[in-house]
Write a protein that holds these residues in place. Structure first.
Motif, short mmCIF file in Angstrom:
data_model
loop_
_atom_site.label_atom_id
_atom_site.label_comp_id
_atom_site.label_asym_id
_atom_site.label_seq_id
_atom_site.Cartn_x
_atom_site.Cartn_y
_atom_site.Cartn_z
N GLU A 66 -37.54 17.26 10.98
CA GLU A 66 -36.27 16.58 10.76
C GLU A 66 -35.16 17.59 10.53
O GLU A 66 -35.39 18.77 10.28
CB GLU A 66 -36.37 15.64 9.55
N GLY A 67 -33.93 17.10 10.63
CA GLY A 67 -32.76 17.92 10.37
C GLY A 67 -31.67 17.07 9.75
O GLY A 67 -31.82 15.86 9.60
N THR A 68 -30.56 17.72 9.41
CA THR A 68 -29.43 17.02 8.80
C THR A 68 -28.21 17.15 9.70
O THR A 68 -27.94 18.22 10.24
CB THR A 68 -29.11 17.62 7.41
N ILE A 69 -27.49 16.04 9.88
CA ILE A 69 -26.26 16.08 10.66
C ILE A 69 -25.24 16.90 9.89
O ILE A 69 -24.75 16.49 8.84
CB ILE A 69 -25.70 14.67 10.92
N ALA A 70 -24.90 18.10 10.41
CA ALA A 70 -23.94 18.96 9.72
C ALA A 70 -22.51 18.65 10.15
O ALA A 70 -21.60 18.64 9.32
CB ALA A 70 -24.25 20.43 10.01
N GLU A 71 -22.33 18.40 11.45
CA GLU A 71 -20.98 18.10 11.94
C GLU A 71 -21.05 17.50 13.33
O GLU A 71 -21.81 17.96 14.18
CB GLU A 71 -20.13 19.39 11.99
N TRP A 72 -20.25 16.46 13.54
CA TRP A 72 -20.09 15.92 14.88
C TRP A 72 -19.01 16.72 15.58
O TRP A 72 -17.87 16.77 15.12
CB TRP A 72 -19.73 14.44 14.84
N LEU A 73 -19.36 17.35 16.69
CA LEU A 73 -18.41 18.15 17.45
C LEU A 73 -17.60 17.28 18.42
O LEU A 73 -16.57 17.72 18.92
CB LEU A 73 -19.14 19.24 18.23
N LYS A 74 -18.10 16.07 18.67
CA LYS A 74 -17.41 15.11 19.51
C LYS A 74 -17.39 13.76 18.82
O LYS A 74 -18.28 13.44 18.02
CB LYS A 74 -18.10 14.98 20.88
N GLN A 75 -16.37 12.97 19.13
CA GLN A 75 -16.21 11.64 18.56
C GLN A 75 -16.20 10.60 19.68
O GLN A 75 -16.00 10.95 20.86
CB GLN A 75 -14.90 11.56 17.76
N PRO A 76 -16.44 9.32 19.35
CA PRO A 76 -16.39 8.29 20.38
C PRO A 76 -15.08 8.34 21.16
O PRO A 76 -14.00 8.46 20.59
CB PRO A 76 -16.52 6.99 19.58
N GLY A 77 -15.20 8.29 22.49
CA GLY A 77 -14.04 8.37 23.35
C GLY A 77 -13.78 9.76 23.88
O GLY A 77 -13.00 9.93 24.83
N ASP A 78 -14.43 10.78 23.29
CA ASP A 78 -14.25 12.15 23.78
C ASP A 78 -15.10 12.38 25.02
O ASP A 78 -16.24 11.92 25.11
CB ASP A 78 -14.66 13.16 22.71
N ALA A 79 -14.54 13.13 25.95
CA ALA A 79 -15.27 13.49 27.16
C ALA A 79 -16.18 14.69 26.88
O ALA A 79 -15.85 15.55 26.07
CB ALA A 79 -14.31 13.83 28.29
N VAL A 80 -17.33 14.71 27.53
CA VAL A 80 -18.26 15.83 27.39
C VAL A 80 -18.75 16.25 28.76
O VAL A 80 -18.85 15.44 29.68
CB VAL A 80 -19.48 15.48 26.50
N ALA A 81 -19.03 17.54 28.88
CA ALA A 81 -19.61 18.07 30.12
C ALA A 81 -21.11 18.23 29.93
O ALA A 81 -21.62 18.15 28.81
CB ALA A 81 -18.97 19.42 30.47
N VAL A 82 -21.81 18.45 31.01
CA VAL A 82 -23.25 18.68 30.93
C VAL A 82 -23.51 19.93 30.09
O VAL A 82 -22.85 20.96 30.26
CB VAL A 82 -23.85 18.86 32.34
N ASP A 83 -24.44 19.81 29.17
CA ASP A 83 -24.85 20.90 28.27
C ASP A 83 -23.78 21.29 27.25
O ASP A 83 -23.90 22.31 26.57
CB ASP A 83 -25.26 22.16 29.06
N GLU A 84 -22.74 20.50 27.11
CA GLU A 84 -21.74 20.78 26.07
C GLU A 84 -22.24 20.25 24.73
O GLU A 84 -22.68 19.11 24.62
CB GLU A 84 -20.41 20.12 26.42
N PRO A 85 -22.21 21.06 23.66
CA PRO A 85 -22.69 20.60 22.34
C PRO A 85 -21.87 19.42 21.83
O PRO A 85 -20.64 19.41 21.94
CB PRO A 85 -22.50 21.84 21.45
N ILE A 86 -22.58 18.46 21.26
CA ILE A 86 -21.87 17.30 20.69
C ILE A 86 -22.09 17.18 19.19
O ILE A 86 -21.32 16.50 18.50
CB ILE A 86 -22.29 16.00 21.40
N VAL A 87 -23.14 17.81 18.67
CA VAL A 87 -23.43 17.70 17.24
C VAL A 87 -24.14 18.96 16.77
O VAL A 87 -24.90 19.58 17.53
CB VAL A 87 -24.29 16.45 16.94
N SER A 88 -23.87 19.34 15.53
CA SER A 88 -24.55 20.47 14.92
C SER A 88 -25.55 19.95 13.90
O SER A 88 -25.18 19.22 12.97
CB SER A 88 -23.55 21.41 14.23
#
Length: 415
Positions: free
Chosen positions: A16-38
């Protein structure tokens, strides 16, 4: 079509792990292999990438939540368009990250770790951004929850610093209210998963092992002269600087060969000995102390050891060390000297049974051949588990290391 984002495999025995930070929010665009959460685990921070290009449609966990491997934590609407383009923004972000890394490539590891104000609680991603762009987090106003810094805050501050020197033009009145009122403040912040793990392991080592420390001092004259004489040739041939850690790693290998109990550990009612030396090197990272491992140090030369250490330091600052990098280890070296420590009693790294502590070098008067001379001296300490290692063995191991450092030729002819 929505694609679910799951918690990936985080390493052996890590469930298991802990959600440290969301790097993207709902509505944000993401590319393939782009980090979305730490995600923060017991040992490392892991960025989870998006497997597809699209738009974040839903986040199914909050910052601080504990999530198990395989759990669905977000979903991406594949092929959709959102608040930012999926290609240009990641490219610009990558370019900025590369610029920051280049600017800081020649700075010392200890300076990097110390440059982040330890009084602030920053997520791993924010700390990496602070280190990469060389900004002072105390001068940035956070827009996150409870006024905390986000990665976007740091990137914006870095842009302002480059474009118009906004950090120098900041109005001095910003800090005036606290100074004027003399208000006493305190803040309660939950310990990160890594800090909790460090605390448990170190306390567990004290409670389980019979810890004892033996000291000695080392005349660093020979090593300093060797570095001065060969540093340019060494750097030219191997493309790496000749540091002190390479000498101490090889000296430790000599000592552990003659005192195998210092390279062993207790497992149940058995002693596990090793015919190899995997040296854990304590490295300061933005989110805590980590101990990546130099595998088969006994078979490596100075250049390979120095390159391994430099690589560990670089990846620790970037937050890209993996669980595999820190797996195992039969002996640890911790260098508090880079922070100015004169003497300390290091704590062993379980299940290991011994740790070597290095300290700062300073000129001191010593007696040599009946005369008082000034020499560059360093105190060294060996903490060990007395359940396994007798005092005679510990003193002998430390003495072998001292003799090897004071006469480096011993390391070449295996004495």
């Amino acid at each position: 079509m929505a694609t679910e984002i799951q918690v990936p495999q985080l390493g052996e025995s890590v469930t298991e792990g802990t959600i440290a930070e969301w790097l993207k929010q709902p509505g944000d665009a993401v590319a393939v292999d782009e980090p979305i959460v730490s995600l923060e685990t017991d040992k490392v921070a892991v960025d989870v990438p998006s497997p597809v290009a699209g738009v974040i449609s839903e986040l199914k966990a909050e910052v601080g939540d504990t999530v198990e491997v395989g759990a669905v934590i977000a979903s991406v609407e594949e092929g959709a368009t959102g608040a930012a383009t999926g290609g240009e923004e990641p490219a610009r972000s990558q370019e900025k990250r590369e610029e920051g890394k280049k600017e800081r490539s020649d700075q010392d590891e200890a300076t990097d770790a110390a440059s982040v104000d330890s009084s602030q609680t920053l997520s791993p991603a924010v700390r990496r951004a602070v280190l990469e762009h060389g900004v002072d987090p105390s001068t940035i106003k956070g827009t996150g929850k409870d006024g905390r810094l986000t990665k976007e805050d740091v990137l914006a501050a870095a842009r302002n610093k480059r474009d118009d020197g906004a950090s120098e033009a900041a109005p001095p009145a910003a800090a005036a209210p606290a100074a004027a009122t003399g208000e006493r403040r305190e803040e309660r912040v939950k310990m990160t998963r890594m800090r909790q793990t460090i605390a448990k392991r170190l306390k567990g080592a004290q409670e389980e092992a019979a810890l004892l420390t033996t000291f000695n001092d080392v005349d660093m004259t020979a090593v300093i002269e060797a570095r001065g004489k060969y540093k340019e040739l060494f750097a030219k041939k191997h493309d790496i600087k000749l540091g002190f850690m390479g000498f101490f790693a090889k000296a430790a290998c000599l000592a552990l060969k003659d005192v195998p109990s210092a390279n062993a550990y207790i497992e149940g009612d058995e002693i596990v000995y090793h015919d190899y030396v995997d040296i854990s090197v304590a490295v300061s990272a933005p989110n805590g102390l980590v101990v990546p491992v130099i595998r088969d140090a006994q078979a490596k030369g100075f250049a390979r050891i120095e390159k391994d250490i430099a690589d560990f330091g670089k990846r620790a600052r970037e937050g890209t060390l993996t669980m595999e990098d820190m797996k195992g280890g039969t002996f640890t070296i911790s260098n508090g000297g880079v922070f100015g420590s004169l003497m300390s009693t290091p704590i062993i790294n379980p299940p290991q049974s011994a740790v070597l502590g290095l300290h700062r070098i300073e000129d001191r008067p010593v007696a040599v051949n009946g005369e008082v001379v000034i020499r560059p001296m360093m105190y060294i300490a060996l903490s060990y588990d007395h359940r396994l290692i007798d005092g005679r063995e510990a003193v002998t191991a430390l003495k072998i290391m001292k003799e090897a450092i004071e006469d480096p030729t011993r390391m070449l002819i295996d004495l």
